[in-house]
Design a protein around this motif. Structure first.
Motif, PDB file in Angstrom:
ATOM      1  N   GLN A 949       0.829  -1.207   0.000  1.00 38.89           N
ATOM      2  CA  GLN A 949       0.000   0.000   0.000  1.00 38.89           C
ATOM      3  C   GLN A 949       0.865   1.259   0.000  1.00 38.89           C
ATOM      4  O   GLN A 949       1.835   1.365   0.745  1.00 38.89           O
ATOM      5  CB  GLN A 949      -0.909   0.009   1.240  1.00 38.89           C
ATOM      6  CG  GLN A 949      -1.872   1.187   1.310  1.00 38.89           C
ATOM      7  CD  GLN A 949      -2.706   1.167   2.581  1.00 38.89           C
ATOM      8  OE1 GLN A 949      -2.170   1.129   3.675  1.00 38.89           O
ATOM      9  NE2 GLN A 949      -4.014   1.173   2.429  1.00 38.89           N
ATOM     10  N   GLN A 951      -0.505   5.086   0.227  1.00 39.30           N
ATOM     11  CA  GLN A 951      -1.750   5.849   0.322  1.00 39.30           C
ATOM     12  C   GLN A 951      -1.491   7.287   0.756  1.00 39.30           C
ATOM     13  O   GLN A 951      -0.768   7.533   1.726  1.00 39.30           O
ATOM     14  CB  GLN A 951      -2.710   5.187   1.315  1.00 39.30           C
ATOM     15  CG  GLN A 951      -4.060   5.870   1.392  1.00 39.30           C
ATOM     16  CD  GLN A 951      -4.978   5.192   2.387  1.00 39.30           C
ATOM     17  OE1 GLN A 951      -5.329   5.765   3.414  1.00 39.30           O
ATOM     18  NE2 GLN A 951      -5.392   3.967   2.093  1.00 39.30           N
ATOM     19  N   SER A 974      -4.842   5.607  -3.311  1.00 41.87           N
ATOM     20  CA  SER A 974      -3.944   4.555  -2.858  1.00 41.87           C
ATOM     21  C   SER A 974      -3.549   3.644  -4.011  1.00 41.87           C
ATOM     22  O   SER A 974      -4.340   3.405  -4.934  1.00 41.87           O
ATOM     23  CB  SER A 974      -4.624   3.732  -1.750  1.00 41.87           C
ATOM     24  OG  SER A 974      -3.762   2.749  -1.248  1.00 41.87           O
ATOM     25  N   LEU A 975      -2.318   3.156  -3.963  1.00 42.15           N
ATOM     26  CA  LEU A 975      -1.838   2.111  -4.852  1.00 42.15           C
ATOM     27  C   LEU A 975      -1.618   0.870  -4.006  1.00 42.15           C
ATOM     28  O   LEU A 975      -0.731   0.847  -3.145  1.00 42.15           O
ATOM     29  CB  LEU A 975      -0.534   2.523  -5.545  1.00 42.15           C
ATOM     30  CG  LEU A 975      -0.570   3.788  -6.406  1.00 42.15           C
ATOM     31  CD1 LEU A 975       0.818   4.066  -6.986  1.00 42.15           C
ATOM     32  CD2 LEU A 975      -1.599   3.664  -7.526  1.00 42.15           C
ATOM     33  N   ASP A 976      -2.427  -0.163  -4.216  1.00 41.69           N
ATOM     34  CA  ASP A 976      -2.358  -1.378  -3.412  1.00 41.69           C
ATOM     35  C   ASP A 976      -1.793  -2.528  -4.242  1.00 41.69           C
ATOM     36  O   ASP A 976      -2.202  -2.740  -5.396  1.00 41.69           O
ATOM     37  CB  ASP A 976      -3.745  -1.761  -2.887  1.00 41.69           C
ATOM     38  CG  ASP A 976      -4.219  -0.827  -1.791  1.00 41.69           C
ATOM     39  OD1 ASP A 976      -3.577   0.205  -1.573  1.00 41.69           O
ATOM     40  OD2 ASP A 976      -5.244  -1.141  -1.142  1.00 41.69           O
ATOM     41  N   PHE A 978       0.893  -2.881  -5.777  1.00 47.48           N
ATOM     42  CA  PHE A 978       1.309  -2.365  -7.078  1.00 47.48           C
ATOM     43  C   PHE A 978       2.721  -2.779  -7.456  1.00 47.48           C
ATOM     44  O   PHE A 978       3.024  -2.939  -8.635  1.00 47.48           O
ATOM     45  CB  PHE A 978       1.205  -0.836  -7.087  1.00 47.48           C
ATOM     46  CG  PHE A 978       0.532  -0.296  -8.306  1.00 47.48           C
ATOM     47  CD1 PHE A 978       1.252   0.206  -9.369  1.00 47.48           C
ATOM     48  CD2 PHE A 978      -0.851  -0.311  -8.397  1.00 47.48           C
ATOM     49  CE1 PHE A 978       0.623   0.689 -10.501  1.00 47.48           C
ATOM     50  CE2 PHE A 978      -1.496   0.178  -9.514  1.00 47.48           C
ATOM     51  CZ  PHE A 978      -0.761   0.685 -10.579  1.00 47.48           C
ATOM     52  N   LYS A1010      -3.160  -5.797  -8.991  1.00 50.35           N
ATOM     53  CA  LYS A1010      -2.762  -4.498  -8.480  1.00 50.35           C
ATOM     54  C   LYS A1010      -3.949  -3.553  -8.601  1.00 50.35           C
ATOM     55  O   LYS A1010      -4.774  -3.686  -9.499  1.00 50.35           O
ATOM     56  CB  LYS A1010      -1.545  -3.965  -9.233  1.00 50.35           C
ATOM     57  CG  LYS A1010      -1.722  -3.768 -10.732  1.00 50.35           C
ATOM     58  CD  LYS A1010      -0.434  -3.288 -11.378  1.00 50.35           C
ATOM     59  CE  LYS A1010      -0.605  -3.076 -12.873  1.00 50.35           C
ATOM     60  NZ  LYS A1010       0.649  -2.638 -13.527  1.00 50.35           N
ATOM     61  N   VAL A1012      -5.658   0.519  -8.145  1.00 51.04           N
ATOM     62  CA  VAL A1012      -5.652   1.963  -7.941  1.00 51.04           C
ATOM     63  C   VAL A1012      -6.940   2.298  -7.207  1.00 51.04           C
ATOM     64  O   VAL A1012      -8.030   2.016  -7.709  1.00 51.04           O
ATOM     65  CB  VAL A1012      -5.569   2.733  -9.272  1.00 51.04           C
ATOM     66  CG1 VAL A1012      -5.586   4.232  -9.017  1.00 51.04           C
ATOM     67  CG2 VAL A1012      -4.317   2.336 -10.041  1.00 51.04           C
TER      68      VAL A1012
END
Length: 1020
Positions: A949, A951, A974-976, A978, A1010, A1012
């Motif tokens: 994460q 965020q 947030s990029l989870d 990724f 992944k 967004v």
């Protein structure tokens, strides 16, 4: 006249009493304001005169006014902040602090709570802040990387799939899943509890902490506490989350040109044949065909509030997750609700209830199977086959299938799906695999508790708690006609359905007593528990017999009710029941917050479905000691730097129920044929023993020693915990032992296996601020050394998971649990390009005697890292987790299908050719590829680090939100999942075919996506 005088006198007397009362309780005007640590006004804060219902809430400017009795104490409270008390006065300014420190000071333990400073066992905590604003759909996922010694094993990342939790290693040859206890109620599955509703999760890692749960705690315990309301004006919260999902990692496969080159080199096909059956243009990348960008949406609405007498928490969550497989064949929809409330009826009686409700629908595609898996097909199907035939004549083999009345599936536009003319195996066009059956699964679960706390005298509380779980599932599969290739097709419709119901309840009664004698503090707990569960199911199947098994191939007829007369019908079903009775107690003592001791004992009795009568009782003791060195006089010079330093040591025993079921100890008889015991043609069916029985079968037992250290330094800004553990699991159930001279049947399971897990765990944290800038760092790391230390001498090894016709994992003394066993790859013969293997038994041939340890899936250590920062409304969170030293066995390419596509990095990039005789990979069409497929050449380093994460959030200023009666509003991006750093070339380095014998086996597991993420939450 006298009567009138008497009435007047009585009225005057009452007025005098009332005046005296009012004089003794003089009211004063109280006013003030409430702000947070950034001096922002706080709206809706509860300000209540202690011991009364007299109170108000702060206005849009954080101000309050009320009349209170002189000398009264005000209680100021707000959700998420530490409650404060202050003497009533005018022009008060109250600064509320966030509740994080309070949460750290109190942890939940079995049948009670303890201050963290009093804990003598190894307990880790995951708080609500670690669950909020994440895209996790299962509470188990929140444990990954957040606490030392906890590993998550995932056999699938598909929507609705639930991972497996491992606490301090792999302890069993059957299952190592911990016990889950939610608000005091045992649950086998916590996937229906939305993470938004969880206040905290405690992981009881050592035996002393978990021993109070006895026979169910051998693999650790996860305690979950759901949220409750707090005193103050009611609060409404709404949060929304939208996630765009896509395939995280794409393995590089051979393209059309490379495929033709490889197949030609290996003489699998001639080049002329390939060119003649290829249109010269198609170059299909099947990962692009099978996967798409998808979305996940989540809504949560919560109502909370309370007074000094009671509180409530109501929550409703809707989740809709469409997975990354093209179409809607992998979806998960879930509606959950939480209803928690408690009320103080009398000063000595409190009653309450906790309830979680779940309704779900899930559809999943096939994965993790070498015999027909959609996820495997994208890595095996050749690139010369098109996705569909659009604007072109059908190839001869496809037209022939149509002419012979085969059922070819089409897309929404009526275009036939592509069918390979080169590869014919269990894998075929993934879109055909997706559409050739209609699978529907749904279910519900309602679980919770009703409890009463009775406090007859100070320090003594009796608790009676009734817990329950009601669950039901429904599944339906319609197998549709299809043609995948020459060996995979179906001509008629078939139908199967199943429905099941499970009912569980527990009734527990226990008493807690706490007493202080000067510097001596004593606490004791004594209780009993009764548990009972029933499970019943019914299932039916309509199999085709020369024609459709249903009256019509139409969705309206996809039910068992519409079976055709010719269908082969089958039905099955039964009901099972298990129960357990337990008695338990705990005694704790501490002197002056300096010396601590705790002892516990639990006795569990299983019913006859699990164990025989003479061994049904199990006894599980535990003891732990603690010494707070920082409270000693000699420590005074260091106390300004080292604020707290405590040593802990514990020992205990726990049990396991995972391998016990179905009267495994009994001597069973089975029908064994017909015999002519009388004259004529009359035959009598005979019976014979199928198992020998084992009246000495008993619990599996886990014994663990733990030594730990906790310290806080530099005004508690730095925290550090270190634990060493030695965990020994003994009396594992072992099957298939060799009998001596007994005749007939096979042996029943015996207790004849031991496993050892040792390791060190570190948890460190730092929190500080520089004016308006606050930041924090938390990290954890855990090592693990796992080994099977004993197995019955009549058994060399227990077989685990298979790949095609090869067994690839084993449970064997002297090795890690379910290690990889195969041939040891010795390199490529430079003269022939064939793989070579080490001749370990010096026999001159490569055979079973050369099979050996080639790796294992158990990591040397796991770790996690969380970074947080905030500045004037902005906040940033970066969280990552990783694993080091674990191996992955790639079981994708079956050697019996030479025409299957190949992963470029594994078979093509450095293959042997006459121009490349010092290659690391075999030539195309090499011999001994069956041994190569189950050799160390297919075992890869599975170490990885994932940034789970990143965020960035922004909280709107309260001065702005106050104008629209909003107390808090936050938006975040947030990029989870990724970024993944690994050397493994497959989809996902966390792949496993199952959580026990298939750890680290990659057969085409559903990969992690992944995301967004855009979300916001707002409080009124």
């Amino acid at each position: 006249m006298k009567k009138t005088v008497s009435i007047r006198s009585f009225i005057l007397f009452l007025l005098m009493i009332m005046c005296q009362t009012s004089w003794g309780q003089e009211l004063i005007n109280v006013s003030g304001s409430v702000v947070d640590n950034l001096k922002e006004p706080m709206i809706g804060v509860s300000v209540v005169e202690k011991g009364t219902s007299n109170g108000v809430v702060t206005d849009l400017n954080g101000a309050f006014k009320l009349k209170a009795h002189r000398g009264a104490t005000l209680v100021i409270s707000y959700i998420g902040f530490a409650t404060q008390e202050a003497k009533a006065a005018q022009n008060m300014e109250i600064i509320l602090q966030e509740d994080s420190k309070i949460l750290e000071d109190v942890v939940v333990v079995g049948y009670g709570i303890q201050k963290k400073s009093s804990v003598t066992g190894a307990i880790s905590q995951v708080k609500s802040e670690d669950l909020e604003h994440r895209t996790i759909t299962d509470a188990k996922q929140a444990l990954q990387g957040k606490t030392a010694g906890v590993q998550i094993v995932s056999a699938s990342a598909a929507p609705g799939a639930s991972p497996t939790v491992r606490i301090r290693g792999f302890s069993s040859n059957v299952s190592s899943e911990p016990l889950y206890v939610v608000d005091g109620v045992r649950l086998s599955n916590i996937s229906g509890i939305d993470p938004n509703d969880i206040a905290s999760m405690e992981i009881l890692k050592d035996a002393a902490s978990a021993a109070i749960y006895g026979a169910e705690a051998g693999n650790g315990v996860v305690l979950i506490t759901t949220k409750k309301g707090t005193a103050g004006e009611g609060r409404i919260s709404y949060s929304f989350q939208y996630a765009g999902q896509s395939l995280a990692r794409v393995p590089e496969m051979l393209n059309a040109t490379e495929y033709i080159q490889y197949m030609t080199e290996g003489s699998t096909f001639t080049r002329d044949y390939l060119i003649a059956n290829w249109d010269g243009k198609t170059d299909t990348k099947w990962t692009d065909v099978a996967f798409e960008n998808s979305k996940m949406r989540k809504h949560n609405l919560a109502f909370t509030g309370g007074s000094d007498r009671g509180n409530y928490y109501l929550s409703l969550t809707y989740l809709n997750n469409d997975g990354i497989v093209t179409g809607n064949s992998d979806t998960y929809q879930r509606l959950t609700a939480t209803i928690n409330s408690e009320y103080m009826i009398k000063k000595w009686l409190k009653v309450g209830t906790t309830n979680q409700i779940e309704k779900y629908n899930v559809r999943q595609v096939s994965s993790n199977n070498e015999y027909g898996s959609l996820l495997t097909s994208v890595m095996m199907l050749d690139p010369l086959t098109p996705e569909t035939y659009v604007g072109r004549p059908l190839p001869f083999h496809v037209q022939h299938a149509l002419d012979t009345k085969k059922h070819l599936l089409t897309d929404a536009n009526g275009n036939y799906y592509g069918i390979s003319n080169f590869y014919a195996g269990e894998q075929y066009n993934p879109l055909i695999m997706r559409d050739n059956n209609l699978s529907r699964n749904s279910g519900f679960a309602i679980n919770g508790s009703f409890y009463a706390d009775f406090t007859p005298i100070k320090g003594l509380t009796f608790t009676s708690r009734f817990g329950y779980r009601l669950g039901g599932t429904r599944s339906s599969t319609t197998n549709l006609p299809f043609y995948g290739n020459g060996v995979q097709s179906r001509d008629y419709v078939g139908q199967s359905s199943q429905s099941s119901t499970s009912i569980y309840y527990q009734w527990e009664n226990f008493a807690n007593y706490m007493k202080q004698f000067g510097k001596h503090n004593v606490n004791a707990m004594l209780g009993m528990s009764y548990q009972e569960s029933t499970y019943d199911y019914v299932q039916g199947e309509l199999a085709p017999n020369g024609e459709h098994a249903l009256l019509k191939n139409d969705p309206l007829f996809y039910y068992l009710h519409y079976g055709s007369a010719s269908a082969t019908k089958s039905v099955d079903g039964e009901k099972t029941r298990t129960a357990k009775l337990s008695y338990f107690g705990r005694l704790g003592y501490n002197y002056a917050g300096r010396y601590y001791a705790q002892f516990s004992l639990r006795a569990d009795a299983a019913d006859l479905a699990l164990l025989p009568k003479n061994t049904r009782w199990g006894y599980f003791p535990a003891a732990s000691l603690g010494w707070t060195l920082s409270e000693e006089n000699f420590f005074a010079p260091l106390r300004k730097t080292v604020n707290s330093l405590k040593l802990r040591v514990s020992w205990g025993q726990n049990g396991s129920l995972s391998a016990l079921s179905g009267y495994a100890y009994s001597t069973d008889m089975v029908q064994s044929g017909f015999y002519p015991f009388t004259s004529g043609i009359k035959y009598v069916r005979g019976v014979s023993p199928s198992t020998m029985g084992n009246e000495d079968l008993k619990w599996e037992t886990s014994e663990q020693t733990n030594i730990g250290l906790d310290t806080y330094l530099f005004n508690s800004r730095l925290s550090l915990s270190v634990d060493y553990f030695n965990k020994k699991t003994k009396d594992l159930l072992i099957w298939n032992t060799t009998p001596s001279l007994e005749i007939g049947g096979k042996t029943s399971p015996i207790n004849a296996g031991n496993v050892s897990n040792k390791g060190v765990e570190f948890e460190v944290g730092w929190r500080d601020h520089i004016k308006d800038f606050t930041y924090g760092i938390r990290a954890n790391l855990a090592t693990i050394s796992n080994k099977v230390t004993y197995i019955d001498p009549s058994i060399t090894r227990l077989a685990g998971s298979t790949f095609h016709t090869y067994t690839v994992t084993y449970f064997e003394q002297g090795y890690p649990v379910y290690y990889f066993r195969g041939y040891k790859f010795a390199g490529i013969d430079p003269n022939t390009g064939n793989p070579t293997f080490e001749d370990l038994d010096n026999s001159g041939d490569i055979g079973d005697g050369d099979l050996t340890y080639i790796g294992d899936a158990i990591p040397d250590f796991t770790y996690g890292l969380t970074l947080t920062a905030a500045y004037k409304g902005f906040d940033l969170t970066v969280f990552g987790s990783g694993s080091q030293g674990n191996d992955i066995f790639n079981c994708i390419n079956r050697p019996d299908y030479a025409a299957a596509n190949k992963q470029k990095a594994l078979f093509y990039t450095d293959r042997w050719t006459p121009q490349n005789t010092h290659a690391t990979q075999p030539r195309a069409g090499a011999s001994d590829m069956d041994k190569y497929a189950c050799s160390s050449a297919m075992v890869f380093n599975g170490s990885y680090f994932k940034i789970k994460q990143i965020q960035l959030g922004y909280t709107l200023p309260k001065k702005l939100t106050a104008k629209v009666a909003v107390s808090n509003a936050r938006i975040y991006l947030s990029l989870d999942d990724f970024f993944t750093f690994t050397k493994y070339k497959g989809f996902d380095p966390e792949a496993s075919s199952n959580a026990t014998s298939g750890m680290g086996i990659d057969k085409g597991a559903y990969p992690m996506s992944k995301k967004v993420v855009l979300g916001f939450n707002i409080d009124f």
